[in-house]
Design an enzyme around this catalytic site. Structure first.
Site, PDB file in Angstrom:
ATOM      1  N   CYS A  68       0.804  -1.227   0.000  1.00  0.00           N
ATOM      2  CA  CYS A  68       0.000   0.000   0.000  1.00  0.00           C
ATOM      3  C   CYS A  68       0.836   1.276   0.000  1.00  0.00           C
ATOM      4  CB  CYS A  68      -0.990  -0.005   1.156  1.00  0.00           C
ATOM      5  SG  CYS A  68      -0.289  -0.149   2.819  1.00  0.00           S
ATOM      6  N   HIS A 103      -3.453   0.862   6.868  1.00  0.00           N
ATOM      7  CA  HIS A 103      -3.550   0.829   5.410  1.00  0.00           C
ATOM      8  C   HIS A 103      -3.551   2.269   4.908  1.00  0.00           C
ATOM      9  CE1 HIS A 103      -4.498  -0.549   1.446  1.00  0.00           C
ATOM     10  NE2 HIS A 103      -5.756  -0.127   1.457  1.00  0.00           N
ATOM     11  N   SER A 120      -3.926  -3.195  -2.412  1.00  0.00           N
ATOM     12  CA  SER A 120      -4.375  -3.904  -1.222  1.00  0.00           C
ATOM     13  C   SER A 120      -4.577  -5.370  -1.575  1.00  0.00           C
ATOM     14  CB  SER A 120      -5.710  -3.298  -0.749  1.00  0.00           C
ATOM     15  OG  SER A 120      -6.331  -4.151   0.189  1.00  0.00           O
TER      16      SER A 120
END
Length: 242
Positions: A68, A103, A120
């Protein structure tokens, strides 16, 4: 047999901005998500933009799988020549089964619409089309996607627009707005996000954390104790489980 190296996308004048963003996202997907447990590129969030752009260039040369955080840096690098496209980081802290996960995606604002680029493990936690009328619509879309995986979103952090100047010595501002969304009503979250988005569009926000970070560093010490600063990132993206 050598794996084929995906060609780096080139912007053509015939392309609309959504088509261009799609080409960038397709390129990232061709690099693939890095499931190996080893991070191939070290990304220190406090580095100046110019240094991070060098790392992005390296990513296009090496064509290795990315996670990410690398996708955010690569997304900035590939959208650099498009002044109508504003880019800003969006970070999520979620909770699932007793653990916290981190994330990050690259928020995009263009022609009055929001969307995102990113990578992702989950296809609905990365890129979002440039169709959301407000920043809060985009954030709630991510929150709803997380719910499908039984992740509850605890915090959302929004950074500032990243300058289009690839040689800038200024670091990326990763968290200008931090919302404890798990303790807020959606109406409150929307209000905060919309005020922030409006201030961003008017360009009246000035970087806070990145510059205070720079100031807090003791003088005369090396700016890069490599391993120690690299490790939190490695942990963050390994555990994004997203």
């Amino acid at each position: 047999v050598q794996p084929s190296v995906p060609p780096v996308p080139n912007y053509k004048l015939s392309m609309s901005i959504p088509e261009w963003l799609q080409a960038i996202q397709t390129y990232m997907k061709m690099l693939q998500y890095n499931h190996t447990g080893t991070q191939f590129f070290e990304i220190r969030k406090t580095r100046p933009l110019s240094g991070l752009m060098e790392t992005a260039k390296e990513m296009t040369r090496e064509s290795l799988p990315i996670k990410c955080l690398e996708a955010v840096i690569l997304g900035i690098y590939l959208t650099n020549g498009q002044p109508s496209v504003e880019r800003f980081p969006i970070s999520f802290k979620t909770h699932f089964s007793g653990n916290y996960f981190h994330h990050v995606v690259l928020g995009i604002y263009c022609n009055g619409r929001y969307g995102s680029l990113g990578m992702s493990r989950r296809s609905d936690l990365m890129d979002k089309p440039l169709t959301y009328r407000t920043l809060s619509d985009l954030i709630f879309e991510f929150e709803d996607s997380y719910k499908k995986y039984l992740h509850s979103v605890k915090k959302v952090k929004i950074g500032l627009y990243v300058p289009h100047e690839p040689h800038s010595f200024q670091p990326i501002e990763w968290k200008q707005l931090v919302l404890n969304v798990s303790k807020m009503m959606r109406t409150e979250v929307r209000k905060e996000l919309e005020k922030f988005a409006r201030d961003m569009r008017m360009k009246i926000l000035k970087p806070s954390s990145a510059h205070s970070l720079m100031k807090e560093r003791p003088r005369g010490k090396s700016l890069s104790p490599r391993r120690r600063q690299g490790s939190p990132q490695r942990r963050a993206c390994r555990r994004d489980k997203s």
